[in-house]
Design a protein around this motif. Structure first.
Motif, PDB file in Angstrom:
ATOM      1  N   ALA A  21      13.937  20.222  90.439  1.00  0.00           N
ATOM      2  CA  ALA A  21      12.542  19.959  90.069  1.00  0.00           C
ATOM      3  C   ALA A  21      11.990  21.079  89.197  1.00  0.00           C
ATOM      4  CB  ALA A  21      11.698  19.788  91.325  1.00  0.00           C
ATOM      5  N   ARG A  22      12.339  22.315  89.542  1.00  0.00           N
ATOM      6  CA  ARG A  22      11.870  23.444  88.719  1.00  0.00           C
ATOM      7  C   ARG A  22      12.487  23.396  87.331  1.00  0.00           C
ATOM      8  NH1 ARG A  22      12.583  26.120  93.733  1.00  0.00           N
ATOM      9  NH2 ARG A  22      14.624  26.930  93.086  1.00  0.00           N
ATOM     10  N   LEU A  23      13.754  23.032  87.267  1.00  0.00           N
ATOM     11  CA  LEU A  23      14.454  22.956  85.989  1.00  0.00           C
ATOM     12  C   LEU A  23      13.883  21.848  85.104  1.00  0.00           C
ATOM     13  CD1 LEU A  23      16.898  24.299  84.561  1.00  0.00           C
ATOM     14  CD2 LEU A  23      18.320  22.486  85.496  1.00  0.00           C
ATOM     15  N   LYS A  25      10.797  20.831  85.103  1.00  0.00           N
ATOM     16  CA  LYS A  25       9.391  21.055  84.775  1.00  0.00           C
ATOM     17  C   LYS A  25       9.226  21.246  83.266  1.00  0.00           C
ATOM     18  CE  LYS A  25       5.371  23.800  86.172  1.00  0.00           C
ATOM     19  NZ  LYS A  25       4.891  24.926  87.000  1.00  0.00           N
ATOM     20  N   GLY A  26       8.333  20.470  82.680  1.00  0.00           N
ATOM     21  CA  GLY A  26       8.116  20.546  81.238  1.00  0.00           C
ATOM     22  C   GLY A  26       9.034  19.644  80.445  1.00  0.00           C
ATOM     23  N   VAL A  27      10.040  19.071  81.105  1.00  0.00           N
ATOM     24  CA  VAL A  27      10.976  18.169  80.437  1.00  0.00           C
ATOM     25  C   VAL A  27      10.626  16.714  80.748  1.00  0.00           C
ATOM     26  CG1 VAL A  27      13.403  17.460  80.244  1.00  0.00           C
ATOM     27  CG2 VAL A  27      12.818  19.890  80.515  1.00  0.00           C
ATOM     28  N   ILE A  28      10.306  16.432  82.012  1.00  0.00           N
ATOM     29  CA  ILE A  28       9.970  15.076  82.441  1.00  0.00           C
ATOM     30  C   ILE A  28       8.492  14.978  82.794  1.00  0.00           C
ATOM     31  CG2 ILE A  28      12.292  14.728  83.365  1.00  0.00           C
ATOM     32  CD1 ILE A  28      10.891  14.987  86.201  1.00  0.00           C
ATOM     33  N   TYR A  29       8.037  13.751  83.008  1.00  0.00           N
ATOM     34  CA  TYR A  29       6.707  13.524  83.543  1.00  0.00           C
ATOM     35  C   TYR A  29       6.811  13.405  85.065  1.00  0.00           C
ATOM     36  CZ  TYR A  29       5.770  11.912  78.747  1.00  0.00           C
ATOM     37  OH  TYR A  29       5.662  11.801  77.388  1.00  0.00           O
ATOM     38  N   LYS A  30       5.832  13.950  85.771  1.00  0.00           N
ATOM     39  CA  LYS A  30       5.706  13.649  87.192  1.00  0.00           C
ATOM     40  C   LYS A  30       4.966  12.318  87.269  1.00  0.00           C
ATOM     41  CE  LYS A  30       5.906  18.287  89.187  1.00  0.00           C
ATOM     42  NZ  LYS A  30       5.222  19.286  90.042  1.00  0.00           N
ATOM     43  N   THR A  31       5.717  11.260  87.391  1.00  0.00           N
ATOM     44  CA  THR A  31       5.128   9.921  87.296  1.00  0.00           C
ATOM     45  C   THR A  31       4.263   9.602  88.512  1.00  0.00           C
ATOM     46  OG1 THR A  31       7.145   8.987  88.252  1.00  0.00           O
ATOM     47  CG2 THR A  31       6.981   9.046  85.854  1.00  0.00           C
ATOM     48  N   GLY A  64      18.515  13.050  86.283  1.00  0.00           N
ATOM     49  CA  GLY A  64      19.882  13.417  86.624  1.00  0.00           C
ATOM     50  C   GLY A  64      20.667  13.927  85.437  1.00  0.00           C
ATOM     51  N   ALA A  65      20.497  13.283  84.276  1.00  0.00           N
ATOM     52  CA  ALA A  65      21.247  13.684  83.089  1.00  0.00           C
ATOM     53  C   ALA A  65      20.893  15.106  82.671  1.00  0.00           C
ATOM     54  CB  ALA A  65      20.971  12.706  81.947  1.00  0.00           C
ATOM     55  N   TYR A  66      19.601  15.400  82.616  1.00  0.00           N
ATOM     56  CA  TYR A  66      19.183  16.731  82.182  1.00  0.00           C
ATOM     57  C   TYR A  66      19.594  17.801  83.192  1.00  0.00           C
ATOM     58  CZ  TYR A  66      16.412  20.381  79.990  1.00  0.00           C
ATOM     59  OH  TYR A  66      16.026  21.539  79.360  1.00  0.00           O
ATOM     60  N   ASN A  67      19.424  17.500  84.489  1.00  0.00           N
ATOM     61  CA  ASN A  67      19.802  18.479  85.505  1.00  0.00           C
ATOM     62  C   ASN A  67      21.282  18.817  85.415  1.00  0.00           C
ATOM     63  OD1 ASN A  67      19.107  20.090  87.909  1.00  0.00           O
ATOM     64  ND2 ASN A  67      20.498  18.694  88.969  1.00  0.00           N
ATOM     65  N   LYS A  68      22.111  17.804  85.209  1.00  0.00           N
ATOM     66  CA  LYS A  68      23.551  18.041  85.084  1.00  0.00           C
ATOM     67  C   LYS A  68      23.865  18.874  83.845  1.00  0.00           C
ATOM     68  CE  LYS A  68      28.032  17.589  85.460  1.00  0.00           C
ATOM     69  NZ  LYS A  68      28.797  18.335  86.486  1.00  0.00           N
ATOM     70  N   MET A  69      23.315  18.505  82.715  1.00  0.00           N
ATOM     71  CA  MET A  69      23.653  19.174  81.454  1.00  0.00           C
ATOM     72  C   MET A  69      23.091  20.584  81.385  1.00  0.00           C
ATOM     73  SD  MET A  69      23.167  15.828  79.015  1.00  0.00           S
ATOM     74  CE  MET A  69      23.260  16.737  77.463  1.00  0.00           C
ATOM     75  N   ALA A  70      21.927  20.795  81.974  1.00  0.00           N
ATOM     76  CA  ALA A  70      21.304  22.121  81.923  1.00  0.00           C
ATOM     77  C   ALA A  70      21.970  23.109  82.879  1.00  0.00           C
ATOM     78  CB  ALA A  70      19.819  22.017  82.252  1.00  0.00           C
ATOM     79  N   THR A  71      22.751  22.603  83.816  1.00  0.00           N
ATOM     80  CA  THR A  71      23.411  23.491  84.784  1.00  0.00           C
ATOM     81  C   THR A  71      24.915  23.619  84.526  1.00  0.00           C
ATOM     82  OG1 THR A  71      23.620  21.618  86.328  1.00  0.00           O
ATOM     83  CG2 THR A  71      21.719  23.069  86.604  1.00  0.00           C
ATOM     84  N   LEU A  72      25.385  23.130  83.386  1.00  0.00           N
ATOM     85  CA  LEU A  72      26.798  23.275  83.046  1.00  0.00           C
ATOM     86  C   LEU A  72      27.131  24.749  82.838  1.00  0.00           C
ATOM     87  CD1 LEU A  72      27.233  20.311  80.532  1.00  0.00           C
ATOM     88  CD2 LEU A  72      28.260  20.494  82.817  1.00  0.00           C
ATOM     89  N   PRO A  73      28.279  25.228  83.303  1.00  0.00           N
ATOM     90  CA  PRO A  73      28.648  26.635  83.108  1.00  0.00           C
ATOM     91  C   PRO A  73      28.939  26.933  81.652  1.00  0.00           C
ATOM     92  CG  PRO A  73      30.484  25.408  84.023  1.00  0.00           C
ATOM     93  CD  PRO A  73      29.315  24.477  84.042  1.00  0.00           C
ATOM     94  N   PRO A  74      28.738  28.151  81.218  1.00  0.00           N
ATOM     95  CA  PRO A  74      29.030  28.525  79.829  1.00  0.00           C
ATOM     96  C   PRO A  74      30.520  28.356  79.522  1.00  0.00           C
ATOM     97  CG  PRO A  74      27.727  30.219  80.937  1.00  0.00           C
ATOM     98  CD  PRO A  74      28.195  29.281  81.998  1.00  0.00           C
TER      99      PRO A  74
END
Length: 423
Positions: A21-23, A25-31, A64-74
């Motif tokens: 949810a923190r990740l 924030k600012g990317v999605i709407y809280k519908t 789900g898509a953004y959370n997965k992609m934003a947490t991928l290891p370098p």
């Protein structure tokens, strides 16, 4: 292939969901979670809609898509993203690709509505390439995996991934943070199971008394079958009409979670989905896709049970193609018993049609389709007739009067494959 699996208590922890949810924030709407007065009145309950149709990509899939992609290891070098989707996951991945500046290849079934394909290109801009292949999600999925493996790319699964489930689980977290009263029932659509497993994980930890109901279309009951058979497996064929939930094989991870945490999974007819979709649009001004209305269509099966209760339905998406509306209306009217199709044998002589109209049809019946090819060397010829009636059940009178007037016929409503060739 079938798999026996061990029970689980929850797929994702509240800590993982809060982190997602923190990740986001600012990317999605809280519908919003909005009470629907019409549904509340119909079912004598407090019915609330979690409006994921108002999400930035018009569905919860971005979570789900953004959370997965934003947490991928370098990794060393450039990372390339690949996904397969019937539409909504594709839009989420495309949006994330553009936001995170990652190149992506989006595989979609060839019959995906044009509106969804165009939206994927809009959200991904110059970061994504759309590949249309196969007739179902599962065929597109296999093509995407083969492509991904050949290039060493990173595959973003639409549902069977802990990070994706954690992202979708934020829907449940928002519901419980917004709700001002205890929630007695929560209805959720199921395709591959990412949303249901995520929301169920949150509810079981924060609101364990809530009854959790998953909903699938009758034509694509993959999770329903796995849940009640207690075995993970794939269906041999499905009806892809409710494209956002048309999955032959649910995720193994999501199956484990749904099996353990959901109270029930129910099926709803595609015709009822179409009826409720049109009703939601005409009476509430809410535009949803067929998968988006699944949770609402399940309410009629619980009419007595939910009376006086607080009920939440997750409205999952509004990526509907306007060109599908005639098909949706057609399916709804057939489900309501208002449209009927016949192959009628006519005598090839003057007055046959007049006899049919005057003696078989009632004044309020309407011929909506009539295809008659005269064959000069035949005494009789087949005629394809579509009739719209005023009330469900009127077709039985039409059948009886045709027999009385000497018209032989074949009723076609129960033969969808054949009817699809004619209408």
């Amino acid at each position: 292939m079938e798999n026996e699996v061990a029970p689980v208590t929850a797929a994702v922890s509240l800590e993982q969901v809060e982190k997602a949810a923190r990740l986001l924030k600012g990317v999605i709407y809280k519908t919003p979670l909005l009470q629907n007065l019409g549904l509340s009145r119909t079912y004598e309950a407090n019915v609330y809609l979690k409006r994921e149709d108002l999400q930035v990509v018009r569905s919860y899939k971005i979570r789900g898509a953004y959370n997965k992609m934003a947490t991928l290891p370098p990794i060393d070098g450039a990372r390339e993203i690949v996904c397969a989707s019937a539409g909504n996951h594709a839009q989420g991945v495309a949006y994330a690709c553009h936001s995170l500046q990652l190149p992506g290849y989006i595989f979609m079934p060839a019959n995906t509505p044009a509106q969804k394909v165009d939206k994927v290109r809009l959200f991904g801009k110059d970061q994504v390439e759309v590949v249309l292949t196969g007739n179902t999600f599962d065929e597109a999925f296999q093509a995407a995996k083969k492509f991904c493996d050949s290039r060493g790319s990173t595959f973003i699964h639409p549902f069977d991934d802990p990070a994706v489930v954690a992202g979708q689980a934020t829907v449940g977290l928002e519901i419980l943070k917004i709700a001002t009263a205890p929630i007695d029932y929560c209805f959720m659509p199921i395709g591959g199971g990412g949303l249901a497993s995520g929301v169920a994980s949150v509810f079981k930890q924060m609101s364990p008394h809530t009854k959790l109901i998953g909903v699938q279309p009758e034509g694509a009951p993959s999770m329903h079958k796995a849940y009640y058979d207690r075995q993970h497996g794939a269906l041999t064929q499905i009806d892809s009409f409710v494209d956002g939930a048309a999955v032959k094989c649910p995720g193994l991870l999501t199956y484990e979670i749904c099996r353990e945490l959901l109270d029930e999974i129910v099926l709803v007819p595609e015709g009822l989905v179409c009826q409720d979709l049109l009703k939601l649009y005409n009476e509430e001004g809410i535009v949803v896709e067929p998968a988006g209305v699944l949770s609402i269509s399940a309410l009629s099966q619980y009419k007595d049970e939910i009376k006086g209760k607080n009920v939440v339905c997750v409205v999952s998406g509004s990526n509907n193609d306007i060109t599908r509306m005639e098909d949706i209306k057609e399916r709804a009217m057939k489900y309501q018993g208002l449209k009927h199709y016949f192959m009628v044998t006519f005598n090839q002589q003057p007055g046959a049609l007049r006899s049919f109209v005057n003696n078989v049809l009632l004044p309020e019946d309407d011929i909506i389709h009539f295809q008659y090819i005269k064959k000069n060397n035949k005494e009789k010829g087949p005629v394809f007739v579509g009739i719209e009636v005023k009330h469900s059940g009127d077709e039985e009178g039409i059948k009886a009067r045709m027999l009385e007037e000497g018209f032989s016929f074949e009723y076609l409503n129960g033969k969808p494959d054949f009817l699809a060739l004619l209408v």
